[in-house]
Design a protein around this motif. Structure first.
Motif, mmCIF file in Angstrom:
data_model
loop_
_atom_site.group_PDB
_atom_site.id
_atom_site.type_symbol
_atom_site.label_atom_id
_atom_site.label_comp_id
_atom_site.label_asym_id
_atom_site.label_seq_id
_atom_site.Cartn_x
_atom_site.Cartn_y
_atom_site.Cartn_z
ATOM 1 N N GLY A 61 -0.823 -15.727 2.519
ATOM 2 C CA GLY A 61 -0.209 -16.978 2.930
ATOM 3 C C GLY A 61 -0.718 -17.539 4.238
ATOM 4 O O GLY A 61 -0.429 -18.679 4.583
ATOM 5 N N LEU A 62 -1.496 -16.756 4.975
ATOM 6 C CA LEU A 62 -2.019 -17.209 6.270
ATOM 7 C C LEU A 62 -3.484 -17.598 6.216
ATOM 8 O O LEU A 62 -4.057 -18.000 7.213
ATOM 9 C CB LEU A 62 -1.846 -16.090 7.315
ATOM 10 C CG LEU A 62 -0.422 -15.689 7.646
ATOM 11 C CD1 LEU A 62 -0.421 -14.527 8.635
ATOM 12 C CD2 LEU A 62 0.358 -16.874 8.201
ATOM 13 N N ARG A 63 -4.079 -17.471 5.068
ATOM 14 C CA ARG A 63 -5.524 -17.644 4.957
ATOM 15 C C ARG A 63 -5.863 -18.686 3.912
ATOM 16 O O ARG A 63 -5.270 -18.728 2.850
ATOM 17 C CB ARG A 63 -6.115 -16.285 4.561
ATOM 18 C CG ARG A 63 -7.568 -16.236 4.302
ATOM 19 C CD ARG A 63 -8.342 -16.286 5.630
ATOM 20 N NE ARG A 63 -9.732 -16.524 5.357
ATOM 21 C CZ ARG A 63 -10.666 -15.588 5.390
ATOM 22 N NH1 ARG A 63 -10.350 -14.362 5.702
ATOM 23 N NH2 ARG A 63 -11.912 -15.891 5.127
ATOM 24 N N GLU A 64 -6.835 -19.541 4.224
ATOM 25 C CA GLU A 64 -7.334 -20.464 3.212
ATOM 26 C C GLU A 64 -8.005 -19.647 2.118
ATOM 27 O O GLU A 64 -8.275 -18.462 2.300
ATOM 28 C CB GLU A 64 -8.348 -21.424 3.840
ATOM 29 C CG GLU A 64 -7.716 -22.393 4.817
ATOM 30 C CD GLU A 64 -8.730 -23.384 5.363
ATOM 31 O OE1 GLU A 64 -9.776 -23.597 4.714
ATOM 32 O OE2 GLU A 64 -8.459 -23.928 6.430
ATOM 33 N N GLU A 65 -8.300 -20.285 1.006
ATOM 34 C CA GLU A 65 -8.927 -19.570 -0.096
ATOM 35 C C GLU A 65 -10.155 -18.806 0.387
ATOM 36 O O GLU A 65 -11.019 -19.370 1.055
ATOM 37 C CB GLU A 65 -9.376 -20.540 -1.189
ATOM 38 C CG GLU A 65 -8.260 -21.016 -2.078
ATOM 39 C CD GLU A 65 -8.799 -21.857 -3.208
ATOM 40 O OE1 GLU A 65 -9.490 -21.313 -4.095
ATOM 41 O OE2 GLU A 65 -8.528 -23.068 -3.200
#
Length: 121
Positions: A61-65
């Motif tokens: 949830g804290l990271r872009e794809e």
């Protein structure tokens, strides 16, 4: 309570989970990777491809794809869409290997077993 003593709280009721499951709940619900004394007993796994490289934790949830336009699949069990379906997973930045938390636990148990067998020989 002594001055300077750490204050901790539990985010999970009836906590009897394995470290990977506890971390999964916390990463999914609270967006953090727990590093308390209990959870830290389970270290980051070694890469399943590089073999001696520690894998990095990715809190989904804290990271872009990680791979824009493509899903993240576990290189051991082939579970797909790790970044969409799990709170966290492990990633090797050297070879792009990915590992789900459950396979991480199995990998570490296998490593412990093989170290015991080697030392007994």
């Amino acid at each position: 309570m002594a001055r300077g003593e750490e204050i901790t709280i539990s985010y999970i009721k009836n906590d009897g989970y394995a470290a990977w499951k506890r971390r999964e709940i916390l990463a999914s619900d609270w967006l953090f990777f727990c590093q308390c004394d209990l959870c830290s007993l389970q270290a980051a796994p070694k890469c399943v491809k590089c073999m001696d490289q520690d894998m990095e934790v990715i809190v989904s949830g804290l990271r872009e794809e990680l791979y824009p336009g493509h899903g993240v699949d576990c290189d051991m069990c082939q579970e797909d869409e790790l970044q969409r379906s799990l709170g966290y997973f492990y990633h090797c930045y050297l070879c792009e290997a990915d590992l789900c938390p459950a396979c991480s636990e199995h990998t570490q148990k296998a490593d412990s077993y093989s170290q015991c067998v080697r030392s007994a020989s």
